[in-house]
Design an enzyme around this catalytic site. Structure first.
Site, PDB file in Angstrom:
ATOM      1  N   VAL A   1      24.663 -23.204 -16.683  1.00 35.28           N
ATOM      2  CA  VAL A   1      23.229 -23.134 -16.349  1.00 35.28           C
ATOM      3  C   VAL A   1      22.891 -21.962 -15.427  1.00 35.28           C
ATOM      4  O   VAL A   1      21.722 -21.654 -15.229  1.00 35.28           O
ATOM      5  CB  VAL A   1      22.697 -24.453 -15.730  1.00 35.28           C
TER       6      VAL A   1
ATOM      7  N   THR B   1      30.552 -41.597 -10.410  1.00 30.86           N
ATOM      8  CA  THR B   1      30.793 -40.573 -11.439  1.00 30.86           C
ATOM      9  C   THR B   1      31.984 -39.734 -10.974  1.00 30.86           C
ATOM     10  O   THR B   1      32.426 -39.860  -9.827  1.00 30.86           O
ATOM     11  CB  THR B   1      29.581 -39.636 -11.578  1.00 30.86           C
TER      12      THR B   1
ATOM     13  N   TYR C   1      24.325 -27.959  -0.418  1.00 33.05           N
ATOM     14  CA  TYR C   1      23.916 -28.908  -1.475  1.00 33.05           C
ATOM     15  C   TYR C   1      22.564 -29.529  -1.122  1.00 33.05           C
ATOM     16  O   TYR C   1      21.667 -29.608  -1.962  1.00 33.05           O
ATOM     17  CB  TYR C   1      25.003 -29.976  -1.611  1.00 33.05           C
TER      18      TYR C   1
HETATM   19  N1  LIG Z   1      27.262 -38.971  -8.144  1.00 32.62           N
HETATM   20  C1  LIG Z   1      26.405 -39.098  -7.155  1.00 32.62           C
HETATM   21  O1  LIG Z   1      26.615 -39.878  -6.213  1.00 32.62           O
HETATM   22  C2  LIG Z   1      25.118 -38.324  -7.155  1.00 32.62           C
HETATM   23  C3  LIG Z   1      24.170 -38.626  -6.178  1.00 32.62           C
HETATM   24  C4  LIG Z   1      22.961 -37.949  -6.161  1.00 32.62           C
HETATM   25  C5  LIG Z   1      22.729 -36.961  -7.110  1.00 32.62           C
HETATM   26  N2  LIG Z   1      23.676 -36.667  -8.047  1.00 32.62           N
HETATM   27  C6  LIG Z   1      23.370 -35.626  -9.002  1.00 32.62           C
HETATM   28  O2  LIG Z   1      23.505 -36.137 -10.308  1.00 32.62           O
HETATM   29  C7  LIG Z   1      23.752 -35.046 -11.196  1.00 32.62           C
HETATM   30  C8  LIG Z   1      24.907 -35.407 -12.103  1.00 32.62           C
HETATM   31  O3  LIG Z   1      26.098 -35.508 -11.326  1.00 32.62           O
HETATM   32  P1  LIG Z   1      27.192 -36.626 -11.601  1.00 32.62           P
HETATM   33  O4  LIG Z   1      27.273 -37.478 -10.412  1.00 32.62           O
HETATM   34  O5  LIG Z   1      26.969 -37.215 -12.923  1.00 32.62           O
HETATM   35  O6  LIG Z   1      28.531 -35.750 -11.560  1.00 32.62           O
HETATM   36  P2  LIG Z   1      29.363 -35.106 -12.734  1.00 32.62           P
HETATM   37  O7  LIG Z   1      30.317 -34.168 -12.064  1.00 32.62           O
HETATM   38  O8  LIG Z   1      29.907 -36.149 -13.627  1.00 32.62           O
HETATM   39  O9  LIG Z   1      28.264 -34.304 -13.566  1.00 32.62           O
HETATM   40  C9  LIG Z   1      27.888 -32.992 -13.318  1.00 32.62           C
HETATM   41  C10 LIG Z   1      28.005 -32.232 -14.625  1.00 32.62           C
HETATM   42  O10 LIG Z   1      27.456 -30.917 -14.465  1.00 32.62           O
HETATM   43  C11 LIG Z   1      28.312 -30.024 -15.130  1.00 32.62           C
HETATM   44  N3  LIG Z   1      28.172 -28.685 -14.548  1.00 32.62           N
HETATM   45  C12 LIG Z   1      28.585 -28.259 -13.327  1.00 32.62           C
HETATM   46  N4  LIG Z   1      28.282 -26.966 -13.170  1.00 32.62           N
HETATM   47  C13 LIG Z   1      27.658 -26.567 -14.305  1.00 32.62           C
HETATM   48  C14 LIG Z   1      27.115 -25.334 -14.741  1.00 32.62           C
HETATM   49  N5  LIG Z   1      27.165 -24.242 -13.983  1.00 32.62           N
HETATM   50  N6  LIG Z   1      26.546 -25.279 -15.974  1.00 32.62           N
HETATM   51  C15 LIG Z   1      26.499 -26.384 -16.763  1.00 32.62           C
HETATM   52  N7  LIG Z   1      27.005 -27.563 -16.403  1.00 32.62           N
HETATM   53  C16 LIG Z   1      27.572 -27.659 -15.185  1.00 32.62           C
HETATM   54  C17 LIG Z   1      29.706 -30.584 -14.900  1.00 32.62           C
HETATM   55  O11 LIG Z   1      30.643 -30.057 -15.825  1.00 32.62           O
HETATM   56  C18 LIG Z   1      29.458 -32.076 -15.073  1.00 32.62           C
HETATM   57  O12 LIG Z   1      29.570 -32.459 -16.438  1.00 32.62           O
HETATM   58  C19 LIG Z   1      24.003 -33.837 -10.320  1.00 32.62           C
HETATM   59  O13 LIG Z   1      22.834 -33.057 -10.278  1.00 32.62           O
HETATM   60  C20 LIG Z   1      24.293 -34.440  -8.975  1.00 32.62           C
HETATM   61  O14 LIG Z   1      23.991 -33.541  -7.937  1.00 32.62           O
HETATM   62  C21 LIG Z   1      24.859 -37.325  -8.095  1.00 32.62           C
END
Ligand SMILES: NC(=O)c1ccc[n+]([C@@H]2O[C@H](COP(=O)([O-])OP(=O)(O)OC[C@H]3O[C@@H](n4cnc5c(N)ncnc54)[C@H](O)[C@@H]3O)[C@@H](O)[C@H]2O)c1
Length: 256
Positions: free
Chosen positions: A65, A191, A156
């Protein structure tokens, strides 16, 4: 020719919340493009989405991205495959920690490039299409980190706060084009991003931090994404829906 099924493009769709959102949207009748950097993980994720919703067509579009050509390519592939795009879900992010005293500008740039610039670049591509098509829905996966802080996450937290502000401004600029823009702000979610950390905490510590004493399942976040994509009224725009089990409204006195 546009197909009859609505179409969603989900970044970060190879795992976690993005994958769960792709599954939920496929079950709700969408065809789906899943975007991420790791082709093997995306292929596995696509198989999982197809198994969850056999009638759905799932397109895998490997892209970083942060890379303009790759983002443009993922949107172009979606439009040439399906002939339409109705929903954009921005979930891609990577987490690396650093105390601010050790944070380098390279570490800052790496985070902001993916989380904030990547979200904006994808949203611009989605918006160009939505304006032509007469409308669409944008759903960013933000975070409670946009409004409360954790240790070693200044970059972050700042990037996520930027995503929340981006969504508000887009909602204002794009309402007249029937483009509805909202944020889902999860607390802890089990996750690959933080699952190991949460699993390492003792039950008492978890309860002291969250009234439900647990992290969310990705499907609980995806249910809210599906709501915003499918059921939410047009008047719901520019909003943030926090899904944190009560974590950010809790004071820290334990029961008893
Ligand atoms: N897990 C949590 O506790 C939590 C809490 C709040 C927010 N989030 C947000 O939720 C979203 C999803 O995260 P998640 O928890 O499912 O973790 P995750 O690591 O499973 O998912 C993140 C995904 O983004 C992909 N990714 C990373 N960099 C990338 C790039 N440059 N281009 C394309 N894809 C890329 C990764 O390969 C991965 O598949 C994120 O935005 C994260 O910040 C997660």
């Amino acid at each position: 020719m546009p197909g009859s099924r609505p179409v969603a493009l989900v970044t970060g769709g190879g795992s976690g919340i993005g994958l769960a959102s792709a599954e939920a949207l496929a079950r709700a009748g969408h065809d789906v493009t899943i975007v991420g950097r790791r082709p093997a993980a995306l292929a596995e994720a696509a198989a999982q989405v197809r198994a969850a919703a056999r009638e759905a067509t799932v397109l895998v579009a490997p892209a970083d991205v942060g890379a303009r050509d790759e983002v443009e390519g993922a949107f172009a592939a979606t439009l040439s495959t399906f002939g339409r795009l109705d929903v954009f879900v921005g979930a891609a992010a990577a987490l690396h920690t650093a105390n601010f005293r050790d944070l380098t500008i390279e570490g800052w740039d790496e985070m902001v490039d993916v989380v904030l610039r990547g979200s904006a670049m994808c949203a611009m591509a989605a918006t160009r299409h939505f304006v032509q098509a007469g409308g669409g829905r944008v759903i960013f996966i933000g975070s409670i980190s946009a409004s409360v802080s954790d240790f070693e996450l200044a970059h972050y937290c700042a990037a996520k706060a930027g995503v929340h502000a981006l969504a508000r401004s887009m909602a204002v600029d794009l309402a007249s084009a029937n483009i509805w823009v909202n944020v889902v702000a999860p607390g802890w979610v089990n996750t690959p991003m933080i699952g190991e950390y949460v699993d390492s905490l003792e039950a008492g510590v978890l309860l002291a931090m969250n009234p439900q004493g647990r992290a969310a399942r990705p499907a609980e976040i995806a249910d809210v994404v599906r709501f915003l994509a499918v059921d939410a009224p047009p008047f719901l725009t520019g909003s943030t829906i926090t899904v944190d089990g009560g974590q950010t409204v809790m004071n820290h006195l334990l029961p008893g």
